[in-house]
Design a protein around this motif. Structure first.
Motif, short mmCIF file in Angstrom:
data_model
loop_
_atom_site.label_atom_id
_atom_site.label_comp_id
_atom_site.label_asym_id
_atom_site.label_seq_id
_atom_site.Cartn_x
_atom_site.Cartn_y
_atom_site.Cartn_z
N UNK A 164 78.46 152.40 13.92
CA UNK A 164 79.68 152.12 14.88
C UNK A 164 79.35 151.15 16.11
N UNK A 165 78.61 151.79 17.05
CA UNK A 165 78.48 150.89 18.24
C UNK A 165 76.90 150.84 18.54
N UNK A 166 76.02 151.66 17.97
CA UNK A 166 74.75 151.52 18.47
C UNK A 166 73.87 151.68 16.97
N UNK A 167 72.55 151.48 17.25
CA UNK A 167 71.64 151.72 16.11
C UNK A 167 70.18 152.04 16.82
N UNK A 219 69.72 149.73 20.13
CA UNK A 219 70.42 148.47 20.40
C UNK A 219 72.00 149.01 20.43
N UNK A 220 72.67 148.42 21.59
CA UNK A 220 74.14 148.92 21.83
C UNK A 220 74.86 147.72 22.05
N UNK A 221 76.15 147.77 21.44
CA UNK A 221 77.06 146.92 22.00
C UNK A 221 78.39 147.52 22.41
N UNK A 262 83.48 145.71 20.31
CA UNK A 262 83.18 145.16 18.75
C UNK A 262 83.87 146.19 17.89
N UNK A 263 84.59 145.66 16.93
CA UNK A 263 85.29 146.77 16.08
C UNK A 263 84.06 147.17 14.84
#
Length: 703
Positions: A428-431, A402-404, A407-408
């Protein structure tokens, strides 16, 4: 002259335990019996620990080994051997212990030394023998002796060196020794004490400050000094908490000054070094506080971008300081404003640590840092399979990411399977999520949420549907016809699997010395048929099939064997050819047999063309009606009123009494235009009727 040893004994005087330095005698006595009184020479030998120490020849029956001054080295096992006129006898061993050791002698190479120098000592036991252990002692006033142990295996003395430390004024040294005996360790007396005088190359340094009442902002000056007999190679060092503040060489004092701060409070150390000698002096300094540290306050520490932030700096109970607000950076402090208040509209790049500084009389103090976090909202996350394709093999784990993009961080990701929460991950930005419980009946797709500390809340991904691939199981191969196939005919091969997701790749192989791929096809079915046209003899062999799908697992069937045989018409042609060859061979054999038979009967029969006259007497030979074409006769064969007269009539009447001959004769109708020796004659095997053999009787009858 006859004699014999009764026994040999050894004794010690005054006893087996002798004091060191006392006299000692070892006596050997031989008890001998003689048949007459005659003189006998005795050879006495005394051994200590297996080594010979005494030998004498005497006409007496005893010998004495005198040791005027017994030493510890005389300790050991003694035994005696006596030889007389080629006869020999020995005593039992006796252990002798010389108790005590001589007093060692200690010498020093110097009587007067400087601090940092080395004194060399020698401890000696001239009347003892090794192995020995030496112990040296350094005796200092009001302190316990320092001892050194030195074992010596091959000499009766030992040498050591002692380093003279600072503060060693008057020193005494002594030594003693030990040796190992059967009952344990034995020690000598202590040696004479040797006195060594120590001189100082320089005195202990002094450390001073002008005043003991020091406040932040005051000028503070330290002075370190010493007195030395020789200034060469002397060094003065000023330290605080292991940090060297100042140092000088070949000088007897140093100075160090600074503007006092509260951090300057603590213990200072002045050290003087020359060679290996070092002396120190300590001084505690306390600096009073001029003003306390400032404090930084923020209106918010976590806020959305484009929001307003206010920073303010103050000192509790103190006015008149100069303030500045700075932002901390890896490259150094960034000054934002020389003021106690800083209003700002923040963006994501303003995230970081902030402090404020206050300055009074050149003294600068800094507040504790305050962490400010500015958050940008997360973007809608995307959910995908790590391997790329949205499918998973049944029984294998599924890894999702899952990636955004925006976003901070930190961002918290939540994974769902259907409506069930499976995992929460903060990153940070993905999981990444690993689903190890994949089933065929799983309902609902996957999705994920992303959120951070921004006030906008949670963003949810699209639903991801994943296809579950069922691996191939149990491939099997069959054929029609099965087993044997005629040359030129067609064969159908059927390859099928018990289960597996479509499409399925089927491959047909023939097994030779290497694997030969014959046919391959991809079908949306769990079976496929391959028609092989016009089978040939070379197609005989072992066949198998292999099935696979997107699970990337090849499943192989059990092999079957196909034998390609001749067709029925081919077998008929071959049989006709073989029978023709056999018939030809039989005709040749028959012809050869008849020729041989004719030559055998030639001398007993007169054959001529006139012998076949109509008036010749003949006898018709008959046999049972069941033998229609068979006739019996001794010398005649009747056919169409033609007769052949046997030459046996010339032999006279005696032939009438001849025994009956039995044979079977097949008679063919005679051609009147053919000669007799052209008639075919066969000799079949006896005819069987029940268990009896029926014979045709051939008789000779005279007309």
């Amino acid at each position: 002259q006859v004699f014999t040893f009764n026994k040999v004994e050894i004794g010690v005087q005054p006893s087996v335990k002798v004091k060191n330095g006392a006299p000692m005698s070892v006596i050997c006595h031989a008890d001998i019996s003689k048949n007459t009184d005659f003189q006998l020479k005795h050879n006495f030998t005394i051994f200590k620990n297996g080594k010979r120490v005494f030998m004498t020849i005497s006409d007496k029956e005893y010998a004495r080994y005198e040791i005027p001054v017994a030493r510890s080295s005389d300790t050991g096992d003694y035994e005696c051997t006596v030889n007389a006129d080629r006869k020999r006898s020995s005593s039992k061993p006796v252990y002798v212990w010389v108790a005590g050791m001589t007093k060692p002698i200690l010498t020093a190479d110097k009587k007067e030394v400087l601090e940092g120098e080395v004194v060399k000592l020698r401890c000696e036991l001239p009347e003892e023998v090794p192995p020995l252990e030496f112990f040296f002692r350094k005796i200092k006033t009001n302190s316990a002796p320092k001892e050194k142990r030195v074992p010596e295996q091959n000499q009766n003395f030992s040498e050591v060196e002692y380093y003279i430390e600072a503060g060693d004024n008057i020193l005494q040294f002594d030594c003693f020794a030990k040796r190992q005996v059967r009952s344990g360790w034995e020690s000598s007396q202590h040696s004479n004490k040797t006195l060594v005088t120590v001189k100082e190359p320089f005195i202990k340094p002094t450390l001073t400050v002008p005043s003991s009442n020091i406040t932040e902002g005051d000028q503070i000056e330290f002075e370190c000094s010493t007195v030395a007999a020789q200034m060469r190679d002397i060094e003065l060092i000023l330290q605080k908490n292991r940090k060297i503040l100042n140092s000088v060489r070949d000088k007897k004092f140093l100075k160090y000054s600074t503007v006092a701060t509260q951090e300057d409070s603590g213990e200072y150390l002045c050290k003087v070094e020359q060679g290996a000698v070092s002396k120190t002096t300590k001084l505690n300094v306390f600096v009073s506080e001029l003003f306390p540290k400032p404090s930084l306050f923020a209106s918010m520490t976590k806020l959305d971008e484009s929001k307003d932030l206010n920073l303010s700096c103050s000192i509790n109970g103190f006015r008149g300081a100069n303030f500045s607000i700075v932002r901390k950076s890896s490259t150094g402090d960034i000054l934002l404003k020389n003021s106690s208040v800083l209003p700002m509209k923040v963006n994501v790049n303003d995230t970081g640590s902030y402090t404020c500084k206050a300055e009074v009389k050149g003294i600068v103090k800094e507040s504790k840092p305050v962490r400010i976090n500015v958050y940008a909202p997360v973007s809608k996350p995307t959910l995908s399979v790590v391997s790329g394709s949205p499918e998973v093999v049944l029984g294998k784990p599924l890894q999702l990411i899952c990636h955004s993009v925006m976003g901070t961080p930190p961002i918290t990701f939540t994974f769902y399977k259907g409506d069930e929460v499976k995992k929460n991950v903060t990153n940070d930005t993905y999981a990444v999520f690993l689903d190890e419980d994949i089933g065929l009946n799983d309902k609902g797709g996957y999705k994920c949420d992303a959120r951070n500390n921004h006030s906008s809340g949670v963003k949810t991904s699209n639903i991801l549907n994943v296809t579950v691939i069922v691996p191939i199981r149990d491939a099997s191969l069959g054929s029609l016809p099965y087993g044997e196939v005629e040359v030129g005919s067609d064969t159908a091969f059927l390859c099928s699997v018990k289960e597996g997701s479509w499409p399925i790749d089927f491959k047909f192989f023939k097994k030779t010395d290497h694997e030969v791929l014959l046919h391959e096809v991809r079908v949306n079915s769990d079976k496929t048929i391959w028609h092989k046209k016009t089978m040939k003899r070379k197609d005989t062999g072992t066949y198998y099939c292999m099935a696979s799908n997107r699970a990337s697992v090849d499943v192989r069937s059990h092999p079957i064997t196909i034998s390609v045989i001749l067709a029925a018409w081919q077998k008929g042609v071959i049989a006709a050819f073989v029978l023709t060859a056999i018939a030809g061979a039989g005709a040749v054999a028959l012809w050869w047999f008849l020729c041989k038979k004719k030559k055998a009967k030639g001398p007993s029969m007169e054959m001529s063309g006139s012998a076949l006259a109509p008036n010749l007497t003949s006898e018709k030979v008959t046999r049972p009606t069941s033998d229609g074409n068979y006739y019996s006769g001794s010398g005649y064969i009747e056919d169409n009123e033609n007769h052949m007269k046997s030459t046996d009539e010339s032999k006279g009447p005696d032939l009438e009494s001849a025994e009956v001959d039995y044979t079977e004769v097949e008679v063919s109708t005679l051609d009147p235009h053919r000669e007799i020796d052209s008639v075919p004659i066969h000799f079949p095997a006896p005819e069987q009727k029940g268990t009896e053999t029926v014979y045709s009787e051939i008789r000779k009858t005279n007309n």
